[in-house]
Motif scaffolding. Sequence first.
Motif, mmCIF file in Angstrom:
data_model
loop_
_atom_site.group_PDB
_atom_site.id
_atom_site.type_symbol
_atom_site.label_atom_id
_atom_site.label_comp_id
_atom_site.label_asym_id
_atom_site.label_seq_id
_atom_site.Cartn_x
_atom_site.Cartn_y
_atom_site.Cartn_z
ATOM 1 N N ALA A 356 0.843 -1.199 0.000
ATOM 2 C CA ALA A 356 0.000 0.000 0.000
ATOM 3 C C ALA A 356 0.879 1.249 0.000
ATOM 4 C CB ALA A 356 -0.916 0.001 1.222
ATOM 5 N N GLY A 357 0.743 2.074 -1.000
ATOM 6 C CA GLY A 357 1.555 3.279 -1.108
ATOM 7 C C GLY A 357 1.065 4.175 -2.227
ATOM 8 N N THR A 358 1.529 5.404 -2.219
ATOM 9 C CA THR A 358 1.157 6.381 -3.249
ATOM 10 C C THR A 358 2.347 6.611 -4.169
ATOM 11 O OG1 THR A 358 1.784 8.178 -1.738
ATOM 12 C CG2 THR A 358 -0.526 7.510 -1.762
ATOM 13 N N ALA A 359 2.079 6.711 -5.460
ATOM 14 C CA ALA A 359 3.132 6.904 -6.454
ATOM 15 C C ALA A 359 3.650 8.334 -6.404
ATOM 16 C CB ALA A 359 2.601 6.574 -7.848
ATOM 17 N N GLN A 360 4.969 8.490 -6.401
ATOM 18 C CA GLN A 360 5.617 9.790 -6.440
ATOM 19 C C GLN A 360 6.615 9.807 -7.583
ATOM 20 O OE1 GLN A 360 7.320 10.358 -2.533
ATOM 21 N NE2 GLN A 360 5.480 11.384 -1.780
ATOM 22 N N VAL A 361 6.560 10.832 -8.420
ATOM 23 C CA VAL A 361 7.454 10.950 -9.566
ATOM 24 C C VAL A 361 8.750 11.615 -9.109
ATOM 25 C CG1 VAL A 361 7.748 11.866 -11.890
ATOM 26 C CG2 VAL A 361 5.488 11.117 -11.127
ATOM 27 N N MET A 362 9.871 10.939 -9.356
ATOM 28 C CA MET A 362 11.187 11.437 -8.970
ATOM 29 C C MET A 362 11.873 12.055 -10.186
ATOM 30 S SD MET A 362 10.841 10.284 -5.891
ATOM 31 C CE MET A 362 12.472 10.463 -5.166
ATOM 32 N N GLU A 363 13.126 12.463 -9.985
ATOM 33 C CA GLU A 363 13.881 13.041 -11.096
ATOM 34 C C GLU A 363 14.118 11.987 -12.176
ATOM 35 O OE1 GLU A 363 17.723 14.206 -9.829
ATOM 36 O OE2 GLU A 363 18.133 12.351 -8.741
ATOM 37 N N GLY A 364 14.139 12.450 -13.407
ATOM 38 C CA GLY A 364 14.338 11.545 -14.524
ATOM 39 C C GLY A 364 13.094 10.774 -14.912
ATOM 40 N N GLY A 365 11.932 11.133 -14.355
ATOM 41 C CA GLY A 365 10.689 10.458 -14.690
ATOM 42 C C GLY A 365 10.503 9.120 -14.003
ATOM 43 N N GLN A 366 11.381 8.807 -13.030
ATOM 44 C CA GLN A 366 11.219 7.555 -12.306
ATOM 45 C C GLN A 366 10.119 7.679 -11.251
ATOM 46 O OE1 GLN A 366 14.786 5.748 -10.842
ATOM 47 N NE2 GLN A 366 15.933 6.055 -12.747
ATOM 48 N N VAL A 367 9.509 6.541 -10.916
ATOM 49 C CA VAL A 367 8.371 6.505 -9.998
ATOM 50 C C VAL A 367 8.773 5.729 -8.755
ATOM 51 C CG1 VAL A 367 5.977 5.758 -9.672
ATOM 52 C CG2 VAL A 367 6.716 6.662 -11.893
ATOM 53 N N ASP A 368 8.516 6.330 -7.610
ATOM 54 C CA ASP A 368 8.751 5.662 -6.330
ATOM 55 C C ASP A 368 7.431 5.620 -5.569
ATOM 56 O OD1 ASP A 368 10.054 4.385 -4.336
ATOM 57 O OD2 ASP A 368 10.914 6.183 -3.420
ATOM 58 N N TYR A 369 7.281 4.649 -4.692
ATOM 59 C CA TYR A 369 6.039 4.471 -3.942
ATOM 60 C C TYR A 369 6.291 4.751 -2.463
ATOM 61 C CZ TYR A 369 4.169 2.340 -8.156
ATOM 62 O OH TYR A 369 3.750 2.116 -9.449
ATOM 63 N N LYS A 370 5.600 5.753 -1.952
ATOM 64 C CA LYS A 370 5.723 6.108 -0.544
ATOM 65 C C LYS A 370 4.781 5.235 0.273
ATOM 66 C CE LYS A 370 5.337 9.965 2.710
ATOM 67 N NZ LYS A 370 4.993 11.398 2.877
ATOM 68 N N PRO A 371 5.317 4.476 1.230
ATOM 69 C CA PRO A 371 4.456 3.558 1.998
ATOM 70 C C PRO A 371 3.412 4.306 2.829
ATOM 71 C CG PRO A 371 6.783 3.031 2.290
ATOM 72 C CD PRO A 371 6.719 4.361 1.618
ATOM 73 N N LEU A 372 2.243 3.716 2.937
ATOM 74 C CA LEU A 372 1.209 4.234 3.825
ATOM 75 C C LEU A 372 1.393 3.558 5.179
ATOM 76 C CD1 LEU A 372 -1.864 4.150 1.405
ATOM 77 C CD2 LEU A 372 -0.438 6.105 1.982
ATOM 78 N N SER A 373 2.127 4.230 6.059
ATOM 79 C CA SER A 373 2.516 3.609 7.326
ATOM 80 C C SER A 373 1.301 3.223 8.165
ATOM 81 C CB SER A 373 3.426 4.550 8.112
ATOM 82 O OG SER A 373 2.774 5.794 8.339
ATOM 83 N N GLY A 374 0.255 4.039 8.148
ATOM 84 C CA GLY A 374 -0.903 3.750 8.974
ATOM 85 C C GLY A 374 -1.559 2.425 8.638
ATOM 86 N N ILE A 375 -1.756 2.165 7.347
ATOM 87 C CA ILE A 375 -2.434 0.941 6.939
ATOM 88 C C ILE A 375 -1.501 -0.270 7.024
ATOM 89 C CG2 ILE A 375 -1.890 1.185 4.479
ATOM 90 C CD1 ILE A 375 -5.213 -0.037 5.981
#
Length: 651
Positions: A356-375
């Motif tokens: 479970a996480g939200t997609a975040q666009v990083m430099e160079g167009g790469q995508v990282d997923y930030k974990p939803l710590s609560g869930i």
Amino acid sequence: MQCLGAEYLVSAEKTRQREWRPQLYRKCTDTAWLVLFFLFWTGLVFIMGYSVVAGAAGRLLFGYDSFGNVCGKRNSPVEGAPLSGQDMTLKKHVFFMNACNLEVKDRGHGPTALCVSSCPEKQLDTLEEVQLFANTNGSFLCVYNLNSFNYTQSSSAETLCPRLPVPPSKPFPLFNRCIPQTPECYSLFASVLINDADTLHRILSGIMAGRDTILGLCVFSFALSLAMLFAFRFISTLLVHIIISLVILGLLFVCGVLWWLYYDYTNDLSTELDTEKENMKCMLAFAIITTILTVVLLALIFTLRKRIKLTVELLHITNKAISSYPFLLFQPLWTFAILILFWVLWVAVLLSLGTAGTAQVMEGGQVDYKPLSGIRYMWWYHLIGLIWTSEFILVCQRMTVAGAMVTCYFNRNQNDPPARPILSSLFILFCYHLGTAVKGSFLLTVTRIPRVIFMYIYNTLKEPHSAWSRGEFRCSYCGLWCPPRYLYHLNQDAYTAVAINGTDFCTSAKDAHAIISKNSSHLTSVNCFGNFVIFLGKVLVVCFSVFGGLMAFNYNRALQVWAIPLLLVAFFAYVVAHSFLSVFETVLDTLFLCFAVDLGTNDGSSEKPYFMDPGFLSFIKRTNNCNNARSQGHKDSLPNEEGTELQPVVR
């Protein structure tokens, strides 16, 4: 509620003319617990739904690249990431461009990952070889926006293509990754991609890497449980000796393998990964716990070895009761099917919780997923749901079998057996006693270990030749009895008492204890050893399943935390074995409690004949005579045909 005996004391003529029926229709019991279970599952369903929506179990199942694409499937675009949303149906493997780059760890994130159709199994030294590999195999090792034609001509190829030389790699089931085969690249790759992952992801990776093994071992445990079911159906003295011998060998063998693996871990100089260190700690814990359990079980087997002959005869009587209604043996199949569906759902939600996480666009167009710590930290709630619900499903089976056996036992006309007792018991369970099943499954699970500990201490204090009972520790005796006097009543016999009286769980547990405690202690010990032999059958299934898991998981021990998958295998194996063999255990316990009620209500005369089978009564008398010969003048002897010391279950 009126006492059960009043059903028979109205008149002897009425007793002979009508069939006794269990008193389940009087009221719905433990309704508050049913509401609590409904609220608990409401929260569980919310977590399931939210984790499935917010999570992406496919990322764990198939693997994913650095641009938000899951390998092996068609993807939806991520806003702000131009290389996302691609069709990766034919590209099922994850390739890491710079797996051997030492600067990867310093930058704090892993190498660029791509979805490829195949891994380069030979080393590629030049861009020409990379281009030839792409044109030949259709596997493009450079970033997607660089055409293979420009691999050798574009000035940006140095940054968009993997650093040369490209090490040879092979696909591995851990997220379908291409694992470097050279030792130095393999070590760095593992340290970056595994050590930097959190514990939850390492556990989930172990589950996913061993998913085929876990499934295979569950099927194996199912086959073993089915074999044990038929073994107990045609039990004999020789077969009991074989089962006990196999359990002893299995316990010693599993214990020895665990200690050997721990020794192998501690003497392996290449143990550097966090996964290996965690496996080593878990191996030590497993070895210690298994050793303690082995010593305890071996001591119990040695203590109770002289009652094998009586146990075999008792199991023959149990089989005779089951043979009258053979459909009782089919109940574990439905239970197993329901458990499998629930476990598959549980594992799927666990994977969703971990991703479970939200997609975040990083430099160079790469995508990282930030974990939803609560869930993600709601795994404990999910774990309680696994244990409670699994136990609830098993309790429903036990109450169904107990209700059917009670109805059949108290059938006065043996030539006219009750019609559809199993369906009738199921109907009564779902209409009247789901709350009782919920409450019992929770209380017995929570109090099982404390009850065993307190009962052992209490029985030690109660020994007449023990130093504790001679006066110097009377204070401790009184203090230690307070918790057990509440825990002592909580056992599986409560479900049979529910089938007899139709009362709530705690009242039924107290009534069952009251009627059993007035029974012969020698006869009760025979019943206990019968249950113990059935328990050894469950242990045998678990031993073989765990041994198979140890051998299978140890092959890939460096890249996965396999302690948790091994625990899951042991848990599933025990629950499956329990669901099959508990039919015999339930029938055995039900026969003894019904026998106690029968003795407390009838005296064997023509006016008040016994309900019990003549063969069962003969076994009871022979057991009692054998025990009386060993201890003359024992006050707990079974009653003769002229009277009884037992009392019926009352309210």
